[in-house]
Motif scaffolding. Structure first.
Motif, PDB file in Angstrom:
ATOM      1  N   GLY A 227      48.380  41.011  18.642  1.00 52.25           N
ATOM      2  CA  GLY A 227      49.346  40.044  19.173  1.00 52.25           C
ATOM      3  C   GLY A 227      48.912  39.465  20.502  1.00 52.25           C
ATOM      4  O   GLY A 227      49.035  38.256  20.737  1.00 52.25           O
TER       5      GLY A 227
ATOM      6  N   PRO B  39      53.981  40.417  22.091  1.00 58.16           N
ATOM      7  CA  PRO B  39      52.678  40.584  21.438  1.00 58.16           C
ATOM      8  C   PRO B  39      52.707  41.633  20.320  1.00 58.16           C
ATOM      9  O   PRO B  39      52.071  41.451  19.283  1.00 58.16           O
ATOM     10  CB  PRO B  39      51.757  41.026  22.576  1.00 58.16           C
TER      11      PRO B  39
ATOM     12  N   LEU C 110      54.502  40.077  17.248  1.00 58.87           N
ATOM     13  CA  LEU C 110      53.615  39.101  16.602  1.00 58.87           C
ATOM     14  C   LEU C 110      52.461  39.807  15.898  1.00 58.87           C
ATOM     15  O   LEU C 110      52.090  39.446  14.776  1.00 58.87           O
ATOM     16  CB  LEU C 110      53.090  38.099  17.631  1.00 58.87           C
ATOM     17  N   GLY C 111      51.908  40.828  16.552  1.00 60.28           N
ATOM     18  CA  GLY C 111      50.825  41.601  15.937  1.00 60.28           C
ATOM     19  C   GLY C 111      51.274  42.303  14.673  1.00 60.28           C
ATOM     20  O   GLY C 111      50.518  42.402  13.703  1.00 60.28           O
TER      21      GLY C 111
END
Length: 192
Positions: free
Chosen positions: A104, A138, A141-142
């Protein structure tokens, strides 16, 4: 080693009976227990593996029931989906969350927080804000990126593995047929 793995799978893989007795799945029991969802076919196994990878990454708890419910519209193999979710377990989860954060942060173009930034945030009492603002986005999203990539990779690997297994099985059958034909020919020549 393979025998031990099979024994472990047989002990831990959910059965149709365990789904029948689960109180959360009882309303969907007649649909989840449909024989097509439990049959091993070249299409249902890769779908099940992809679904298991996806739910294993995105759903932190209740992965097996979620995989079973999502297997309905996708016509995925329920045992394959349930077994694949086991790759997320208490041993692998910390490493996976580090991977999610790295993926992310890389995709967002962030330079990752250092230990000093985390220490400063903890001393200032803003560690919760740091965790939510600097690490949360992050990591989330990752997780989405890894879930999609894991599902695609799982589908491809299991489809290729299924194909390899079928080719190997047919080659073995062909060799046995040729050996049988050769022995029949030799016995006929011996009789003549």
């Amino acid at each position: 080693m393979i025998t031990r793995f099979r024994a472990w799978v047989n002990r831990n893989l959910p059965t149709r009976e365990s789904f029948e007795s689960n109180r959360w799945l009882k309303p969907l029991g007649h649909r989840i227990l449909h024989p097509a969802l439990w049959r091993m076919t070249r299409r249902s196994i890769p779908r099940g593996v992809a679904l298991g990878m996806f739910t294993g990454i995105l759903i932190p708890m209740g992965q097996i029931p979620a995989s079973a419910v999502l297997a309905l519209p996708l016509r995925a193999n329920v045992p394959a989906a349930a077994l694949t979710t086991f790759f997320t377990n208490p041993i692998t989860t910390p490493f996976l969350f580090l991977l999610y954060y790295q993926v992310g942060a890389w995709s967002l173009g962030l330079g990752g927080p250092t230990a000093a930034v985390a220490q400063t945030a903890a001393q200032d009492g803003g560690w919760l804000h740091w965790l939510a603002a600097d690490v949360g986005l992050p990591t989330a999203l990752g997780m989405v990126i890894c879930a999609v990539l894991g599902a695609v990779l799982g589908y491809l690997v299991s489809a290729l593995g299924w194909r390899w297994w079928i080719v190997h099985k047919w080659n073995k059958r062909e060799r046995a047929h040729e050996a049988h034909a050769a022995s029949d020919e030799a016995s006929r020549q011996h009789v003549d």
